[in-house]
Design an enzyme around this catalytic site. Structure first.
Site, mmCIF file in Angstrom:
data_model
loop_
_atom_site.group_PDB
_atom_site.id
_atom_site.type_symbol
_atom_site.label_atom_id
_atom_site.label_comp_id
_atom_site.label_asym_id
_atom_site.label_seq_id
_atom_site.Cartn_x
_atom_site.Cartn_y
_atom_site.Cartn_z
ATOM 1 N N LYS A 167 52.501 63.536 37.567
ATOM 2 C CA LYS A 167 52.896 64.283 38.771
ATOM 3 C C LYS A 167 52.621 63.418 40.010
ATOM 4 O O LYS A 167 51.912 62.401 39.919
ATOM 5 C CB LYS A 167 52.111 65.593 38.839
ATOM 6 C CG LYS A 167 50.620 65.389 39.081
ATOM 7 C CD LYS A 167 49.818 66.667 38.902
ATOM 8 C CE LYS A 167 48.350 66.402 39.191
ATOM 9 N NZ LYS A 167 47.476 67.489 38.737
ATOM 10 N N TYR A 202 42.648 50.178 69.861
ATOM 11 C CA TYR A 202 42.729 51.361 70.725
ATOM 12 C C TYR A 202 41.350 51.878 71.096
ATOM 13 O O TYR A 202 40.461 51.998 70.238
ATOM 14 C CB TYR A 202 43.479 52.496 70.009
ATOM 15 C CG TYR A 202 44.973 52.292 69.940
ATOM 16 C CD1 TYR A 202 45.760 52.347 71.100
ATOM 17 C CD2 TYR A 202 45.605 52.058 68.727
ATOM 18 C CE1 TYR A 202 47.134 52.168 71.035
ATOM 19 C CE2 TYR A 202 46.975 51.881 68.647
ATOM 20 C CZ TYR A 202 47.735 51.930 69.819
ATOM 21 O OH TYR A 202 49.079 51.758 69.741
HETATM 22 C C1 LIG Z 1 46.463 67.022 37.764
HETATM 23 C C2 LIG Z 1 46.176 67.814 36.576
HETATM 24 C C3 LIG Z 1 45.581 67.234 35.442
HETATM 25 C C4 LIG Z 1 45.046 65.803 35.428
HETATM 26 O O1 LIG Z 1 43.799 65.774 36.069
HETATM 27 P P1 LIG Z 1 42.940 64.401 36.201
HETATM 28 O O2 LIG Z 1 41.644 64.871 36.727
HETATM 29 O O3 LIG Z 1 43.687 63.532 37.157
HETATM 30 O O4 LIG Z 1 42.847 63.833 34.844
HETATM 31 C C5 LIG Z 1 45.456 68.007 34.298
HETATM 32 N N1 LIG Z 1 45.869 69.292 34.290
HETATM 33 C C6 LIG Z 1 46.408 69.892 35.369
HETATM 34 C C7 LIG Z 1 46.828 71.320 35.298
HETATM 35 C C8 LIG Z 1 46.565 69.182 36.545
HETATM 36 O O5 LIG Z 1 47.089 69.799 37.615
#
Ligand SMILES: *Cc1c(COP(=O)(O)O)cnc(C)c1O
Length: 401
Positions: free
Chosen positions: A40, A291
């Protein structure tokens, strides 16, 4: 990324061999469980287009994305793959038909989602469309709450095109080494699983095939991993683990730490973020930098201007905090980070290695030195996840291996 017209030197190198290494390491740790590589957020800022095919080649059983939009992007370019795609945040209005036609496993926990997917199944001429059922075991973010499980399962009967294929939940404190919250979540999960399995049996439907739970922190905690495996086995379900950050080479920080070091020490960082020196200047004692003169030289200094700023995702919180690497040495950020540029102190670095065009490492290693996403997260007061996903889309991601 293939962008021959870009000449501004600010880019991210994506080491696909490191990604494959991390996936193989996770596979060893996971034992007989299946793995959903979480890609994702444009593969945590590492480029979905590069990482989805690489994760498949390295043997990911599933890819996990946040939306059907991302699922379609993850599905392109790899028609021969038999890895499946898990959509974590439910269907949005208009997603049903894509879900049915592509066979995405899209988590559901409320009636409008069931209606959306049932509509899609009808439009695509599908019956017995598999759907994962999401449970809220304590995070209060998404999923069917335990108190509503019975009535939700009953309402499923008015959706004959849908079959509960799997059960999912999310652990919200797997990085807490005392495991108190996780143990409570697993107890709720165990109770809910008994209800689901019993309900489906009474309705003459097949039992769910898989149980998906476990982010990176859970995977590297052997006690949690074993409990998840036992829970899945007790219902003859396959455990489907969902590693995200570990895939990109960041060992989850467990607080308080677990007594023994974990296999996470063997993970390799996938992303290196680089830029170059644009120009060099010497300033006298008393000169202001950047700045609002938040830094004033106490003695003569040598400065390097670099081609990265907060519009590239270099947090403005790194103003006068943290360092980049130049010629294998630490070069502290001085003055405010600007939109497209920043200034680093190179007074301590031998002049022979300093010239316009010299490579500067923002994240990654150079010489014997290394700057990690954890370092950036500490400097900026956030987490490595946000560091990676903040790297702007104008920064090209280039595959190396
Ligand atoms: C993002 C996510 C993961 C992965 O989590 P990590 O801590 O990056 O391994 C697993 N399950 C769900 C539902 C997530 O949203």
């Amino acid at each position: 990324m293939d962008s021959p017209l870009l000449t501004r030197p600010c880019w991210a190198e994506i080491d696909l061999a490191a990604l494959a290494h991390n996936l193989r390491l996770l596979r060893r740790v996971a034992g007989s469980a299946a793995l959903a590589a979480v890609v994702k957020g444009d593969a945590y800022g590492h480029s979905l287009a590069l990482c989805a095919p690489a994760a498949r080649r390295a043997g990911a059983d599933w890819l996990a994305v946040t939306s059907v939009d991302e699922a379609r992007a993850a599905a392109t370019g790899d028609p021969v793959s038999d890895s499946r795609i898990l959509v974590l945040s439910g269907p949005f209005s208009g997603d049903g038909e894509s879900v049915a036609r592509h066979g995405f496993a899209c988590s559901v926990w409320q009636r409008n989602q069931l209606e959306e997917i049932q509509r899609g199944a009808q439009a695509a001429g599908r019956d017995a469309l598999p759907v994962p059922l999401e449970l809220d075991t304590g995070m209060s973010r998404q999923g069917v709450a335990p108190a509503e499980l019975d009535s939700f399962l009953h309402s499923l009967r008015s959706f004959p095109a849908l079959r509960v294929e799997g059960v999912m939940t999310h652990l919200y404190a797997a990085d807490e080494g005392d495991r108190a919250a996780t143990v409570q979540q697993l107890e709720r999960l165990a109770g809910a699983l008994r209800v689901i399995v019993e309900h489906l049996r009474a309705a003459g439907q097949p039992a769910p095939l898989w149980l998906s739970v476990g982010n990176s922190a859970a995977i590297f905690d052997a006690a949690v991993r074993d409990r998840l495996a036992a829970l899945a086995a007790s219902h003859t379900m396959r455990l489907l683990l969902r590693p995200g950050i570990a895939l990109y080479g960041v060992a989850p920080r467990i607080e308080p730490p677990l007594p023994a070091p974990t296999e996470a020490a063997g993970l390799r960082p996938v992303l290196a973020w680089k830029t170059r020196i644009t120009s060099l200047r010497s300033i006298p004692a008393g000169a202001a930098i950047g700045y609002n003169a938040t830094f004033r030289a106490a003695e003569p200094m040598r400065l390097a201007l670099i081609a990265a700023g907060y519009a590239d995702g270099l947090s403005r919180r790194l103003s006068n905090v943290g360092h980049a690497l130049v010629a294998g040495h630490r070069a502290p950020f001085v003055g405010r980070v600007s939109m497209d540029q920043a200034v680093v102190d190179v007074s301590q670095i031998p002049a022979v290695s300093l010239a316009p065009g010299a490579e500067v490492v923002l994240l990654g290693s150079q010489g014997g030195q290394r700057v990690t996403a954890d370092d950036h997260a500490q400097w900026a007061g956030t987490i490595p996840w946000e560091i990676f996903t903040s790297i702007a889309s104008r920064v090209p991601r280039i595959a190396v291996d």
